[in-house]
Design a protein around this motif. Structure first.
Motif, short mmCIF file in Angstrom:
data_model
loop_
_atom_site.label_atom_id
_atom_site.label_comp_id
_atom_site.label_asym_id
_atom_site.label_seq_id
_atom_site.Cartn_x
_atom_site.Cartn_y
_atom_site.Cartn_z
N LYS A 110 -13.12 8.50 4.17
CA LYS A 110 -13.99 7.31 4.25
C LYS A 110 -13.62 6.35 3.12
N LEU A 111 -13.54 5.07 3.45
CA LEU A 111 -13.21 4.04 2.47
C LEU A 111 -14.41 3.82 1.54
N THR A 112 -14.15 3.90 0.23
CA THR A 112 -15.21 3.75 -0.76
C THR A 112 -14.87 2.61 -1.72
N PRO A 113 -15.90 2.10 -2.46
CA PRO A 113 -15.62 1.07 -3.48
C PRO A 113 -14.62 1.55 -4.52
N ALA A 114 -14.67 2.82 -4.90
CA ALA A 114 -13.73 3.36 -5.88
C ALA A 114 -12.30 3.34 -5.36
N LEU A 115 -12.15 3.62 -4.08
CA LEU A 115 -10.82 3.60 -3.48
C LEU A 115 -10.28 2.17 -3.42
N LEU A 116 -11.13 1.20 -3.08
CA LEU A 116 -10.70 -0.19 -3.03
C LEU A 116 -10.37 -0.71 -4.44
N ALA A 117 -11.11 -0.22 -5.45
CA ALA A 117 -10.81 -0.61 -6.82
C ALA A 117 -9.45 -0.07 -7.27
N ALA A 118 -9.14 1.17 -6.86
CA ALA A 118 -7.83 1.75 -7.18
C ALA A 118 -6.71 0.97 -6.49
N LEU A 119 -6.97 0.51 -5.25
CA LEU A 119 -6.00 -0.29 -4.53
C LEU A 119 -5.70 -1.59 -5.28
N LYS A 120 -6.73 -2.22 -5.80
CA LYS A 120 -6.55 -3.48 -6.52
C LYS A 120 -5.75 -3.26 -7.81
N ARG A 121 -6.00 -2.16 -8.51
CA ARG A 121 -5.25 -1.88 -9.73
C ARG A 121 -3.77 -1.65 -9.42
N TRP A 122 -3.50 -0.95 -8.33
CA TRP A 122 -2.10 -0.71 -7.93
C TRP A 122 -1.41 -2.03 -7.58
N GLN A 123 -2.12 -2.92 -6.86
CA GLN A 123 -1.54 -4.22 -6.52
C GLN A 123 -1.20 -5.00 -7.78
N HIS A 124 -2.07 -4.94 -8.76
CA HIS A 124 -1.81 -5.64 -10.02
C HIS A 124 -0.59 -5.07 -10.73
N ASP A 125 -0.50 -3.75 -10.81
CA ASP A 125 0.58 -3.09 -11.54
C ASP A 125 1.95 -3.30 -10.89
N THR A 126 1.98 -3.55 -9.58
CA THR A 126 3.25 -3.71 -8.86
C THR A 126 3.58 -5.17 -8.56
N GLY A 127 2.83 -6.09 -9.12
CA GLY A 127 3.15 -7.50 -8.95
C GLY A 127 2.75 -8.09 -7.62
N GLN A 128 1.87 -7.43 -6.89
CA GLN A 128 1.40 -7.97 -5.62
C GLN A 128 0.16 -8.85 -5.86
N GLU A 129 -0.19 -9.56 -4.81
CA GLU A 129 -1.42 -10.35 -4.88
C GLU A 129 -2.61 -9.38 -4.94
N GLU A 130 -3.50 -9.57 -5.91
CA GLU A 130 -4.61 -8.65 -6.14
C GLU A 130 -5.79 -8.98 -5.23
N THR A 131 -5.68 -8.56 -3.99
CA THR A 131 -6.72 -8.86 -3.02
C THR A 131 -7.77 -7.75 -2.94
N GLY A 132 -7.41 -6.55 -3.33
CA GLY A 132 -8.33 -5.43 -3.19
C GLY A 132 -8.51 -5.01 -1.75
N LYS A 133 -7.64 -5.43 -0.88
CA LYS A 133 -7.70 -5.00 0.52
C LYS A 133 -6.27 -4.77 1.00
N LEU A 134 -6.16 -3.98 2.06
CA LEU A 134 -4.86 -3.65 2.62
C LEU A 134 -4.81 -4.13 4.07
N VAL A 135 -3.81 -4.95 4.39
CA VAL A 135 -3.67 -5.48 5.75
C VAL A 135 -2.37 -4.97 6.36
N PRO A 136 -2.29 -4.87 7.69
CA PRO A 136 -1.05 -4.45 8.34
C PRO A 136 0.11 -5.34 7.90
N GLY A 137 1.24 -4.71 7.62
CA GLY A 137 2.42 -5.45 7.18
C GLY A 137 2.61 -5.44 5.68
N GLN A 138 1.58 -5.08 4.91
CA GLN A 138 1.74 -5.02 3.45
C GLN A 138 2.46 -3.75 3.01
#
Length: 381
Positions: free
Chosen positions: A175-203
């Motif tokens: 189940k998708l949780t706020p903690a999981l979405l927060a971890a996603l945003k941190r990963w996006q920041h660390d890898t130079g991606q746009e920090e959206t905090g969400k994952l869309v098809p094609g990313q």
């Protein structure tokens, strides 16, 4: 007068003695000649010290016996898979062949934005941004972020570990949780991606595991929603075509020996046995029935042993059956009995009934009452 009368008689007696002596000498002389002849004949009949026996014999020995067969295979990077892009945009950067497909790293770029790699069995087929949704795609997101070192918090609804051979259909996913979405945003920041905090098809592109790029199918400027590239396993493997009937004795995990073009032999193991029979019909160009085969995949135990080879023809030896420390003789020592079964013949002519075991490489495993290592038996080979 009396003396004159006795003289002839005495002369006759002396004549008889002389004749007897002459006859005796003649007999003795003939006997000596005969003795010499018999002695010479006897010497001719003596067995020669290094002479060959009248029948060829062999010795029963104890050794390991194995039934093996060697087949030709092709060494290379197996399991090629085509990667298709998702979403909109144009390809602006592509990897080079032989590049490693690594978790959390970019594989190609769309509109100058990196498309990252996740490992798993379910693609990202929807936008993940709302807490409470669950599914296998959420599980893939959570497993990859944790593998990359991010704290995702408790994953609600995460399924228990799968039992071997169980299907995927009954698994609800995490189940998708706020903690999981927060971890996603941190990963996006660390890898130079746009920090959206969400994952869309094609990313991200999801592949089953570590791969290498084997070929590029698209060109820069092509739409991403097409076949982009092909990948193969990072490990080299050997593909072997095995007669469908012989393949029944081959099991996943079996140990094999791989002979390389350099004549060096390296250990390997069977990683898969195909389930689809190829050939076995009369559809080839000559009109003759083609051999029915199954494809067997073998991997070297140590991939470093073949690191200098990208592709090569090799010989793979499969051991179907093995006996340890058994009595063996050449197959030519077996005598087929009229009533059935086999016997061995000792040099004196005695027959010993036996039971046969494994036949391999011109030798046969034997057992029977009174048989022991070192016994000599008659053989034809």
């Amino acid at each position: 007068m009396a003396r004159r009368d006795d003289a002839p008689a005495s002369g006759r007696r002396r004549g008889r003695r002389i004749a007897a002596v002459a006859a005796a000498l003649t007999v003795l002389s003939g006997g000596a000649v005969g003795a010499v002849a018999l002695s010479a004949h006897g010497r001719d009949q003596q067995p020669k010290e290094a002479g060959a026996p009248s029948a060829q014999t062999t010795t029963l020995a104890r050794k390991d016996l194995s039934d093996s067969r060697t087949l030709t295979g092709t060494l290379g990077f197996g399991g090629q898979t085509t990667v298709k892009g998702t979403g909109k945009g144009l390809l602006t950067r592509l990897p080079k062949p032989d590049a490693t497909v690594a978790r959390g790293k970019p594989l190609y770029w769309v509109d100058d934005r990196p498309v990252m790699v996740f490992f798993g069995d379910t693609p990202v087929f929807r936008t993940l941004d709302t807490p409470g949704v669950s599914g296998r795609d959420v599980t893939v997101l959570a497993e990859n972020l944790r593998a990359l070192g991010y704290d995702t918090g408790p994953v609600a609804g995460a399924p228990p570990p799968r039992a071997a051979g169980s299907g995927h259909g009954a698994e609800p996913g995490a189940k998708l949780t706020p903690a999981l979405l927060a971890a996603l945003k941190r990963w996006q920041h660390d890898t130079g991606q746009e920090e959206t905090g969400k994952l869309v098809p094609g990313q991200v592109v999801v592949v089953p595991g570590p791969y290498r790029v084997s070929g590029i199918k698209a060109q820069l400027g092509d739409p991403v929603a097409e076949e982009v590239l092909t990948v193969t396993s990072v490990r080299k493997s050997v593909q072997v075509k095995v007669d469908a009937q012989d393949a029944a004795s081959i099991r996943k995990g079996d140990r094999v020996t791989i002979a390389l073009p350099s004549t060096k032999s390296v250990p390997g193991k069977v990683t898969s046995v195909g389930q689809t029979v190829q050939g076995g019909d009369d559809s080839n160009a000559s009109g003759a029935a083609s051999e029915a085969t199954l494809q067997v995949t073998v991997e070297p135990v140590d991939d470093a042993a073949v690191q200098d080879l990208s592709s090569a023809s090799v010989q793979v030896t499969f051991t179907a059956e093995q006996r340890k420390h058994v009595l063996v003789v050449p197959v030519g020592a077996l005598l087929a009995l009229r009533e059935g079964g086999y016997a061995l013949q000792r040099p004196g002519g005695q027959l010993v009934g036996i039971k046969t075991g494994l036949f391999a490489k011109g030798m046969v495993e034997v057992s029977g009452a009174g048989l022991k290592e070192g016994d000599r038996v008659v053989t034809t080979s």
